[in-house]
Write an enzyme that holds these catalytic residues in place. Structure first.
Site, PDB file in Angstrom:
ATOM      1  N   HIS A  20       6.686   0.659  -4.271  1.00 62.42           N
ATOM      2  CA  HIS A  20       6.278   1.412  -5.464  1.00 62.42           C
ATOM      3  C   HIS A  20       4.761   1.621  -5.410  1.00 62.42           C
ATOM      4  CE1 HIS A  20      10.283   1.166  -6.772  1.00 62.42           C
ATOM      5  NE2 HIS A  20      10.193   0.305  -7.767  1.00 62.42           N
ATOM      6  N   CYS A  74       9.707  -4.280 -11.255  1.00 60.45           N
ATOM      7  CA  CYS A  74       9.087  -4.140  -9.927  1.00 60.45           C
ATOM      8  C   CYS A  74       7.789  -3.320  -9.908  1.00 60.45           C
ATOM      9  CB  CYS A  74      10.101  -3.577  -8.940  1.00 60.45           C
ATOM     10  SG  CYS A  74      11.107  -2.264  -9.633  1.00 60.45           S
TER      11      CYS A  74
END
Ligand code: NAP
Length: 375
Positions: free
Chosen positions: A265, A172
């Protein structure tokens, strides 16, 4: 299309599995026909299996609420529904399955054997797990970055004697990193990257990191993360020739941290280019970047895969992670760096663009390219 493709979700009860369920509601091409998870959940209705751990802002969709969770066993899938599985002749009534293909949001500890068993049984497996990402015959795919790598699928099937196949999406952090670097690498050649990640707690699944560990804190280590961030982009940004991947010649150094945000993120990225470049020209490249999903108008494709924000205070996790339904990567603060040449800030939604949304976009690309079909 004559009918929607029937889809199973392996690991349907987890963080990524729940996102699949939300994102596949009302999908124009795919409909959920099977849900599977561990033996702890199997046999229960979906709503019972996720009681107390449904962590989405919307209710469990009505179409899956009462579905019985299956074991992650292709034999159970085959006897559950009425879709003929690959290779089954008319006389083989038992070899029917309930799905045309499966998504996997399985924990890596279980994904290896289970995904292999589904691919061997004739199911295309579109996986989030790390287990097969770096295999020499498995595409590690981000459609805006390396859509052409899907062409290795027939080679994989032949080599492994599978009627199905496995396609993976990256870690990710790697999805937004590789997407941000793609137009720059294409034009100027990226030679070195230093990336520091600030990763949301949902990236650790559920229950994930204990609240007493992460509240009021930053944890400077995520087990196994840095090697993935340092290697997976090389496969993505590399080339595929004669059924072999040639990795990009980029040196990447990663430092990965867990921070107390829920989703999204956030990365600070410094990079060097092989050919001389200017900040203004790189910004223009980012702003006009479009990939195969945009050209093909895939249903989950963001109109702008890379969104450049001129405000020095953006992107911010809370305000920018959901751009284009969480499928766009936000970039800001591109400027000169005295050590490597350039630096920037990159943000991607980890459970959408970095996981379930990434896999759904992969499936849409594979359908358009003829690798997924109704059985
Ligand atoms: P999670 O919340 O821990 O969910 C794991 C899922 O796997 C659950 O459905 C669980 O079922 C199932 N499972 C565990 N052991 C099993 C077994 N032995 N047999 C069958 N099923 C089993 O994890 P997650 O965050 O959703 O992550 C899923 C995968 O996606 C992982 O491989 C992860 O590395 C990857 N990924 C996650 C993210 C993210 O942002 N979270 C991003 C990219 C990739 P039960 O509920 O029945 O235990």
């Amino acid at each position: 299309m004559e009918r929607k493709l029937k889809v199973g979700i392996l690991g349907a009860t987890g963080t990524v599995g729940q996102k699949f369920i939300i994102l596949l509601q009302n999908h124009p091409w795919f409909e959920i026909t099977a849900l599977a998870a561990s033996s702890e959940s199997a046999g229960k209705t979906y709503e019972k299996a996720v009681a107390g751990r449904w962590k989405q802002e919307v209710d469990i969709p009505a179409n899956v609420r009462k579905m019985t969770v299956l074991e992650c066993d292709p034999a159970k899938f085959n006897s559950h529904g009425r879709v003929r599985i690959a290779g089954a002749s008319r006389g083989e009534g038992a070899r029917f399955g309930c799905c045309d293909f499966v998504f996997s949001g399985l924990d890596a500890s279980a994904a290896g054997e289970i995904e292999k068993s589904f691919a061997a049984a004739g199911y295309p497996v579109i996986s989030n797990a790390k287990n097969f990402r770096m295999d020499a015959d498995v595409p590690l795919l981000v459609p805006e970055v390396n859509a052409d790598h899907a062409a290795i699928i027939p080679f994989q099937q032949k080599r492994r004697n599978w009627k199905g196949f496995i396609v993976t999406n990256p870690n990710c952090v790697v999805v937004p990193l590789a997407m941000a670097l793609k137009p720059i690498h294409q034009k100027y050649g990226v030679s070195k990257v230093m990336v520091t990640s600030m990763q949301a707690v949902s990236g650790a699944g559920y229950p994930g990191v204990a609240s007493l560990d992460i509240l009021d804190n930053i944890i400077p280590y995520i087990s196994g993360e840095e090697p993935k961030v340092e290697t997976e982009p090389l496969k993505l940004l590399g080339e595929m020739k004669k059924n072999a991947f040639r990795f990009a010649k980029i040196k990447i150094s990663a430092q990965c941290n867990r921070v107390p945000t829920k989703d999204g993120h956030f990365l600070t990225v410094a990079f060097a280019t092989k050919k001389p470049a200017k900040v203004g020209d790189i910004k223009k490249l980012i702003k006009k970047f479009k990939g195969e999903p945009q050209k093909m108008k895939l249903p989950s494709a963001p109109k702008r895969p890379l969104v450049y924000l001129e405000d020095d205070f953006r992107p911010q996790v809370r305000f920018d992670r959901d751009r284009e339904g969480g499928m766009a990567v936000s970039i800001g603060r591109l400027r000169e760096d005295p050590v490597l040449g350039f630096k920037m800030v990159v943000l991607g939604h980890n459970t959408i663009r970095g996981a379930a949304g990434a896999a759904i976009l992969n499936a849409e690309l594979l359908y358009k390219k003829g690798h997924l079909r109704t059985k």
